[in-house]
Enzyme design. Structure first.
Site, PDB file in Angstrom:
ATOM      1  N   HIS A 116      -2.054  -6.560   6.318  1.00 24.18           N
ATOM      2  CA  HIS A 116      -0.787  -6.708   6.038  1.00 24.18           C
ATOM      3  C   HIS A 116      -0.715  -8.336   6.066  1.00 24.18           C
ATOM      4  CE1 HIS A 116       3.670  -6.747   6.225  1.00 24.18           C
ATOM      5  NE2 HIS A 116       3.504  -5.618   5.702  1.00 24.18           N
ATOM      6  N   GLU A 158       0.968  -7.359  -2.172  1.00 22.45           N
ATOM      7  CA  GLU A 158       2.184  -7.483  -1.524  1.00 22.45           C
ATOM      8  C   GLU A 158       2.396  -9.020  -1.490  1.00 22.45           C
ATOM      9  OE1 GLU A 158       2.644  -6.567   2.604  1.00 22.45           O
ATOM     10  OE2 GLU A 158       0.763  -7.331   3.137  1.00 22.45           O
TER      11      GLU A 158
END
Length: 220
Positions: A65, A137
């Site tokens: 992430h 992302e």
């Protein structure tokens, strides 16, 4: 992680709440750890191994992430090693990649995401891809209120799928889900979902709001 044509909801709480959430939610809702380490045991204070995650009934981990990369300084190589060990240990993985604002503005988006993707795929065996989801992302669109336009997101998803086709296999490129994360909300989810290569969403703050159900049902 199941067919890319079937909606699937996975909840990723902080590590300390994993067992409680897994026992509380119905089995139809998956539960994921937000991170895990690259080995099964050892002197790694504060880390959580895939084996520990499985011990509390959780079968998925999010790796790479943007905050792990850009706040905690995790390298592409470390994230790749984590992915390889997690898969070997029997976890399914959601693998995150994405560029920062300065990288996009300098025209280096593809170079960055392809580099990140290669570090991950180098650690994945051919028979493990069914347990892999890729999450694109863009860092500049996370928690900022800015969202990549559907066309921008689709463009990168298409290029990621082509990279998989050229560097892994056509089968993996076709079957692997590539989801989008970056300020997804109930207001923009349907437009994003209409793009052919966006297979779902990695949702942050909007998942805590009642209208999260609209995101889950974005394709309906």
């Amino acid at each position: 992680m199941e067919s890319k044509n079937k909606e699937q909801v996975v909840c990723a709480p902080p590590t300390i709440y994993l067992e409680h959430v897994r026992k509380t939610l119905p089995s139809s809702v998956g539960v994921a750890a937000q991170n895990c380490y690259k080995v099964s045991k050892g002197a790694f204070t504060g880390e959580t191994s895939p084996a520990m995650i499985k011990d509390v009934g959780v079968e998925v981990a999010i790796l790479g992430h943007s905050e792990r990369r850009n706040v905690f300084g995790e390298s592409d190589e470390l994230i790749g090693a984590k992915a390889g060990h997690a898969l070997k240990a029997g976890l399914k993985v959601i693998l995150c990649i994405g560029e920062k604002l300065e990288e996009r503005e300098s025209g280096n988006t593809e170079e960055v995401v392809f580099r990140q993707l290669k570090a991950i795929t180098d650690n994945i065996k051919p028979d493990q891809w069914q347990n892999v989801v890729i999450a694109y992302e863009p860092v500049w669109a996370i928690g900022t209120g800015k969202t990549a336009s559907p066309a921008q997101a689709q463009e990168i998803h298409v290029k990621l799928r082509k990279w998989l086709n050229d560097n892994v296999s056509a089968d993996v490129a076709q079957k692997t889900r590539i989801i989008y994360g970056g300020s997804v909300t109930a207001d923009n989810c349907r437009e994003l979902a209409r793009e052919g290569d966006i297979d779902g969403f990695l949702v942050g703050g909007a998942s805590l709001k009642p209208d999260f159900v609209q995101i889950v049902n974005a394709r309906q």
